[in-house]
Design a protein around this motif. Structure first.
Motif, PDB file in Angstrom:
ATOM      1  N   ARG A 805       0.820  -1.212   0.000  1.00 32.50           N
ATOM      2  CA  ARG A 805       0.000   0.000   0.000  1.00 32.50           C
ATOM      3  C   ARG A 805       0.859   1.270   0.000  1.00 32.50           C
ATOM      4  N   LEU A 806       2.129   1.132   0.502  1.00 30.23           N
ATOM      5  CA  LEU A 806       3.001   2.306   0.596  1.00 30.23           C
ATOM      6  C   LEU A 806       3.561   2.721  -0.758  1.00 30.23           C
ATOM      7  N   GLY A 807       3.419   1.908  -1.780  1.00 28.12           N
ATOM      8  CA  GLY A 807       3.838   2.288  -3.123  1.00 28.12           C
ATOM      9  C   GLY A 807       5.318   2.101  -3.349  1.00 28.12           C
ATOM     10  N   SER A 808       5.882   2.822  -4.332  1.00 31.88           N
ATOM     11  CA  SER A 808       7.253   2.612  -4.774  1.00 31.88           C
ATOM     12  C   SER A 808       8.276   3.447  -4.021  1.00 31.88           C
ATOM     13  N   ALA A 832      13.098   0.295  -3.338  1.00 28.86           N
ATOM     14  CA  ALA A 832      13.714   1.612  -3.147  1.00 28.86           C
ATOM     15  C   ALA A 832      14.418   1.687  -1.800  1.00 28.86           C
ATOM     16  N   ALA A 833      13.840   1.078  -0.773  1.00 32.00           N
ATOM     17  CA  ALA A 833      14.473   1.100   0.546  1.00 32.00           C
ATOM     18  C   ALA A 833      15.776   0.312   0.536  1.00 32.00           C
ATOM     19  N   ARG A 834      15.776  -0.810  -0.167  1.00 34.10           N
ATOM     20  CA  ARG A 834      17.008  -1.601  -0.236  1.00 34.10           C
ATOM     21  C   ARG A 834      18.096  -0.841  -0.977  1.00 34.10           C
ATOM     22  N   ALA A 835      17.686  -0.097  -2.024  1.00 31.03           N
ATOM     23  CA  ALA A 835      18.655   0.727  -2.750  1.00 31.03           C
ATOM     24  C   ALA A 835      19.238   1.804  -1.849  1.00 31.03           C
ATOM     25  N   ALA A 836      18.451   2.240  -0.843  1.00 29.72           N
ATOM     26  CA  ALA A 836      18.923   3.261   0.097  1.00 29.72           C
ATOM     27  C   ALA A 836      19.740   2.652   1.235  1.00 29.72           C
ATOM     28  N   GLY A 837      19.920   1.333   1.224  1.00 30.05           N
ATOM     29  CA  GLY A 837      20.766   0.672   2.225  1.00 30.05           C
ATOM     30  C   GLY A 837      20.030  -0.030   3.334  1.00 30.05           C
ATOM     31  N   ALA A 838      18.704  -0.044   3.316  1.00 31.88           N
ATOM     32  CA  ALA A 838      17.938  -0.730   4.362  1.00 31.88           C
ATOM     33  C   ALA A 838      17.886  -2.232   4.077  1.00 31.88           C
TER      34      ALA A 838
END
Length: 886
Positions: A805-808, A832-838
Motif C-alpha cells: 500500500r506504501l507504493g514505490s 527503493a528502501a534496499r537501494a537506500a541501504g535498508a
C-alpha cells in the motif's frame, strides 16, 4: 581339497586325540565390550582367564569370526576378509608346548591319505618369542627344523595378551613359503607376503600386570595351570590347498565372484580395479549372509550398522561394475549354496535371511536415487556460485545422513567437472571415529573387570531354585563394593552379593530380574537387580537396609511373590503372542527380541509391514483363546539336538548350552527353548490386551501388551472413558465415533470461519497502519505492534499488505504481534528502501536482540521470535535507531 573337508580333517584329527569338539559360538559376542566374535579365542576367554572353570581339559573347534577393522583392505590383499573361520585346539591345564607342537606338525605334514593336510615340510617355517628357548628346541626335536627356519621375534609379533592384566604368554607361528614369485627369501621376518602365517600356537604360561600397551606390560610370574590356545586360519589353508591366489578364489567364496561376473558382463582377472570390486562383493555378501544367519539385522547402530555397511558396500561395488538393478537375489543365493554344506542354517533359514537382504538392497537403491538428486542439486549450486569444489561438509552429510558412499560422491562430482574437499570430509569422518572410539571406551570402562568373580565361580555354579521355591536358604560367598571384593557391607551401602543358591531370577531371555529381599542374622538387604556377570554365576545388587552383611554368613533369598507371579504371566503370554503371530502371519514372523516384566510384554518380530487392525484383533483373539483353553505348561530338560528335533524354536540372540530347557504351552503349538519362569496353566495368565504395534527398523515390528490385572485395569479405564463420553455427548457408545467425527468437522468449519474473520479484521487495519508511516532517515517507516495474532504468518501477511500500500517510495515495515508467550517480529523492505541501504535481515536482528529472541532472513524480508513482550517498544525503537544511523 574343499574348505569344509579341511575343517572336517582338523576336527576329526583332534577328536581322535581325545579333544571335545565344541560347536562354533555365535558371531554375536557375549562380551559386551565387543560387537562380534573377532577371534577364535573369544568364546574361550572365561576358561583361559580362569573366571569360569573349563568343562573339558582339551577341546577343538571351528569358530566363525567377523572382523571389520581392516575393511578398506578387503579385496586388495590375499588375506584380508571380514568373515573368516578359525580352527583351534585348546588345552586347559593338560598338554603344553610339546603337545601343541607335536599335534600341529603331525596334522600339517601327514599325508592326505592318512587324514593329514599334506604340506611339504620344506615349505614350513616357524617363529618363536625371542626368549623362548624351550619352544625353539622343541621345534628342532619334534619337527627336525633347522635353526635358520626358526626365527625369533619380539612382543609385537610373538607374545599374546588379552590387553588386560591376567594370563598371557609367548606365541609360536607357523608359516608357509609361497615361493619366489611372491617375494624375497629370508623367512617371515623378512617378507610376510611370501611367507604366509597359517597357524598360531599360544603358550599361556605367564601372569602380567600394569598393562600400558600391546607391548608394554610387566610379567610377574608363571601361571599355576598353563593353557594352550591355537588358531589356524581356515581360509588361508584352503587357498593354499586349492592352489588359488587368495581366499576369494576358494570354493566357499568364488561362486559369488562368478555370479557377479555374469551379472555385470565383466571378466574376473581382466582388470585390477574390477577384481578388487569382485572380491569386495564376494567377501561382503558372504559376511552379510553369515551375520543374518546369526540373527543380526540391518540398522543404524551397533551390529546392525556394520551389517548395513557391508551390504551397501556390496551394492556400491556392483554399481561400479555397471549394474544398477537389484543383484542380491542372485548373489546371496550363490553364497548360500557355497556355504550350506558347512552351515546348513543358511539354507534352512533362507526365507528369513533373504527377506532382510533383499529389503535392504531395495532400500539402499532408493537411497542412492535420493542421494543422487541431493548431490546433483549441491553440485549445481556449487557451479552456480562459481565454485570448483564441493564442500567436505556436504559430502559428509550425504555419507552420514543418507548413507551415500563417498566414492560415489567423488565419481559424480568428477563427471560434473568439479572436485570434492576430501580433506574436509576426512576431517569430519575422523571426528566421528574419535567420538565413536570415546563412546566405546566409556562403555568398556563401565563394565567391571570380570576377573573379580573368578574365585567365586571356581566354587561352582550358583544353584537357581526359583523354578519351584520362592524362598531359599544359602550362604554368602562374596561381597563386592564398587567392583572390589570386601569382607562386609554396612547399612546404606550398595553392594553385590554372591550366594551359593538363590531363588531370585537373574535377568535373561527377555525376563527382567526378580524383586525381593535377602535376609540373615542381624541384616536385611533390598534386592535392586540380579544379573549373571559370568556364565553360571549369579550376582545380586542390593542396598543394605539394616545391619551388616559379611562373607560366610547365612542368607535367605525371598522372592516378591506378587511381582514374580505377574512377570510369569507376562512371560507365558509372550509365548502365546508369538504362537498367535505365527498362526496369523506364517513362520516368517519369528521373534527378534522381547521384554517381560510384571503386567507388561514387548515383543519384536520379523515382518515388513504394519499390522492392520483386523490382524491385531485376530492375534489378540488367538492368544486369549489359548488362555481360555487352560493349556498345560510343561518344561523338559534335554539336549539341544533333541529339543530342535522336537520342533522347539531356538530364538536369535539367545545362547544355548548342550543341555536346554524346553517350554511347551499346549504341546507343540507353542514350543520354545526358554530358561525363564512360567505359569502352570495358560488360564493363570488372565487377560492379554494388545495396546500397541509399531516399527522398530527395516523389516522389524513391535507389539506391546498388558497382561493380567494390568490388562483388566486398562480396559476398565477405557470403559470409564467411554461412559463419560456417552454422557457428555449424549450419544450411545455405538454412535460415539460418528458423533465425534461430526463434532470434529463442525470444529474445523468454525475454525475456518474464525480465521477468515481474523484475516478480514487484520486486512481492515492496513490503511491505518500505512497512514502511520513516518520519515526516518532515507525511508518511510511503519513500526507498530498489532497485538494478539494467530501465528507469525498473520504478522507477515499484514506487513506485506502494508508494504504494497506504501507504493514505490522507499519504505520499511516493522511489525510485532503476540501469540501466547511468543512475540513475533517481521521486517519487510521494498526495492527503493534496499537501494537506500535498508536491509530487513539486519533490522530484524536489532529488534530481536531487545526481545530476547533469534531470527533472520534476506534483505527484502526477515522474521523471528522472542519471549519478552514488555520489550516490544524497545524493539521498534531499535529499528528506528538503526535506520537513523544508516
Amino acid at each position: 581339497m574343499k574348505t569344509a573337508d579341511i575343517a572336517k580333517r582338523y576336527l576329526d584329527y583332534f577328536e581322535k586325540n581325545d579333544h571335545t569338539i565344541v560347536p562354533s559360538a555365535s558371531l554375536v559376542s557375549d562380551d559386551p565390550s565387543i560387537l562380534f566374535t573377532i577371534a577364535g579365542m573369544v568364546p574361550f576367554i572365561p576358561y583361559l582367564t580362569g573366571v569360569v572353570p573349563a568343562p573339558f581339559s582339551r577341546a577343538a573347534d571351528n569358530q566363525k569370526c567377523i572382523r571389520t577393522n581392516d575393511i578398506e583392505e578387503v579385496g586388495k590383499t590375499a588375506r584380508h576378509g571380514t568373515f573368516f573361520q578359525m580352527l583351534g585346539n585348546w588345552s586347559f591345564g593338560d598338554y603344553f608346548k610339546e603337545g601343541a607342537i607335536s599335534y600341529a606338525w603331525e596334522l600339517l605334514t601327514s599325508s592326505e591319505a592318512d587324514g593329514g593336510l599334506g604340506f611339504d615340510e620344506k615349505d614350513l617355517w616357524v617363529t618363536v618369542y625371542e626368549t623362548d628357548d624351550e619352544a625353539a628346541e622343541l621345534w628342532q626335536k619334534i619337527a627336525g627344523l633347522p635353526a635358520n627356519r626358526i626365527q625369533r621375534l619380539g612382543r609385537e609379533d610373538n607374545f599374546w595378551t588379552t590387553g588386560q592384566p591376567g594370563p598371557a604368554g609367548p606365541c609360536s607361528e607357523i608359516y608357509f613359503d609361497r615361493g619366489a614369485k611372491y617375494g624375497q627369501d629370508g623367512g617371515p621376518a623378512v617378507d610376510d607376503n611370501r611367507f604366509l602365517e597359517i597357524w598360531n600356537l599360544v603358550f599361556m604360561q605367564n601372569e602380567i600386570t600394569n598393562v600400558r600397551s600391546k607391548t608394554e606390560f610387566d610379567i610377574v610370574g608363571e601361571l599355576p595351570a598353563k593353557n594352550i590356545d591355537t588358531g589356524m586360519g581356515l581360509e588361508r589353508v584352503a587357498f593354499l590347498k586349492q592352489g588359488v591366489e587368495n581366499m576369494y578364489e576358494t570354493d566357499q567364496v568364488r561362486p559369488v565372484i562368478d555370479r557377479a561376473s555374469e551379472l555385470s558382463g565383466r571378466r574376473y582377472g581382466a582388470e585390477h580395479g574390477d577384481d578388487v570390486r569382485f572380491r569386495v562383493i564376494a567377501d561382503h555378501v558372504r559376511s552379510s549372509l553369515m551375520l543374518l544367519s546369526d540373527g543380526v539385522t540391518p540398522s543404524n547402530e551397533g551390529r546392525g550398522y556394520i551389517l548395513r555397511r557391508l551390504m551397501r558396500r556390496s551394492v556400491r561395488s556392483m554399481r561400479l561394475l555397471g549394474v544398477e538393478e537389484a543383484t542380491f537375489p542372485a548373489l546371496f543365493e550363490a553364497s548360500r549354496d557355497a556355504m550350506k554344506e558347512a552351515y546348513p542354517v543358511v539354507e534352512s533359514d533362507w526365507d528369513r535371511i533373504s527377506s532382510y537382504a533383499f529389503a535392504e538392497e531395495e532400500t539402499f537403491l532408493r537411497t542412492l536415487t535420493a542421494g543422487s538428486t541431493i548431490l546433483d542439486t549441491a553440485v549445481a549450486k556449487t557451479k552456480q556460485d562459481g565454485g570448483s569444489t564441493l564442500a567436505g561438509s556436504q559430502a559428509f552429510l550425504l555419507h552420514d545422513t543418507y548413507g551415500f558412499p563417498i566414492d560415489l560422491t567423488l565419481e559424480i562430482a568428477e563427471e560434473a567437472g568439479i572436485g570434492v574437499d576430501r580433506d574436509g570430509f576426512d576431517s569430519l569422518m575422523q571426528e566421528q571415529r574419535q567420538r565413536a572410539k570415546a563412546d566405546a571406551k566409556s562403555r568398556k570402562r563401565a563394565i567391571a573387570d570380570v576377573s573379580v568373580y573368578r574365585e567365586f565361580r571356581a566354587l561352582g555354579e550358583t544353584a537357581f531354585t526359583g523354578f519351584t521355591d520362592l524362598q531359599t536358604e544359602s550362604k554368602v560367598l562374596g561381597v563386592l563394593v564398587d567392583g572390589v571384593s570386601v569382607p562386609q557391607a554396612t547399612a546404606g551401602q550398595i553392594a553385590e552379593i554372591i550366594l551359593a543358591e538363590t531363588a531370585l531370577y537373574a535377568e535373561s531371555g527377555g525376563q527382567v530380574a526378580d524383586k525381593g529381599t535377602i535376609v540373615g542374622p542381624g541384616y536385611e538387604l533390598e534386592v535392586l537387580d540380579v544379573q549373571k556377570p559370568v556364565p553360571g554365576l549369579v550376582s545380586h545388587t542390593v542396598e543394605v537396609t539394616r545391619g551388616e552383611v559379611a562373607v560366610d554368613q547365612p542368607a535367605t533369598t525371598v522372592v516378591d511373590a506378587a511381582n514374580r507371579r505377574a512377570a510369569q504371566q507376562a512371560h507365558s503370554a509372550t509365548h502365546l503372542v508369538h504362537a498367535a503371530l505365527r498362526d496369523t502371519l506364517g513362520k516368517g514372523a519369528t521373534q527378534a527380541g522381547s521384554l517381560n516384566r510384571a503386567g507388561y510384554l514387548r515383543f519384536d518380530f520379523s515382518w515388513g509391514q504394519a499390522l492392520s487392525l483386523e490382524t491385531r484383533t485376530e492375534i489378540e483373539e488367538i492368544a486369549n483363546n489359548a488362555v481360555r483353553d487352560n493349556l498345560e505348561v510343561t518344561t523338559r530338560v534335554l539336549s539341544l539336538d533333541d529339543a530342535k528335533a522336537a520342533g522347539a524354536m531356538a530364538l536369535f540372540g539367545e545362547k544355548y548350552g548342550e543341555t536346554v530347557r524346553m517350554v511347551d504351552i499346549g504341546g507343540p503349538w507353542s514350543r520354545e527353548l526358554c530358561g525363564g519362569t512360567h505359569v502352570r496353566t495358560s488360564a493363570e495368565i488372565g487377560l492379554i490386551n494388545l495396546v500397541g504395534e509399531s516399527s522398530v527398523g527395516a523389516s522389524n515390528r513391535r507389539v506391546e501388551a498388558l497382561v493380567g490385572l494390568d490388562a483388566f485395569r486398562e480396559l476398565t479405564a477405557e470403559r470409564a472413558l467411554v461412559a463419560e463420553l456417552t454422557a457428555s455427548l449424549k450419544a450411545p457408545k455405538d454412535q460415539l465415533a460418528a458423533r465425534i467425527a461430526e463434532l470434529s468437522a463442525n470444529l474445523k468449519a468454525a475454525e475456518k470461519k474464525i480465521a477468515a474473520f481474523e484475516a478480514q479484521a487484520l486486512a481492515g487495519r492496513v490503511p491505518a497502519l500505512a497512514q502511520s508511516a513516518q520519515r526516518v532517515g532515507a525511508v518511510n517507516l511503519v513500526a507498530e505492534t498489532v497485538g494478539q495474532v494467530g501465528s507469525a504468518d498473520d504478522v507477515r501477511s499484514l506487513a506485506t499488505s502494508v508494504r504494497d500500500r506504501l507504493g514505490s517510495e522507499a519504505a520499511v515495515v516493522a511489525l510485532t504481534g503476540t501469540a501466547g508467550d511468543k512475540v513475533f517480529a517481521v521486517v519487510l523492505t521494498n526495492e527503493a528502501a534496499r537501494a537506500a541501504g535498508a536491509k530487513a535481515g539486519v533490522l530484524v536482528k536489532a529488534a530481536l536482540e531487545a526481545l530476547g529472541g533469534r531470527g533472520g532472513g534476506k534483505d527484502d524480508m526477515a522474521q523471528g521470535a522472542g519471549s519478552d513482550a514488555s520489550a516490544i517498544p524497545a524493539a521498534l525503537d531499535a529499528v528506528r535507531a538503526h535506520l537513523q544511523r544508516s
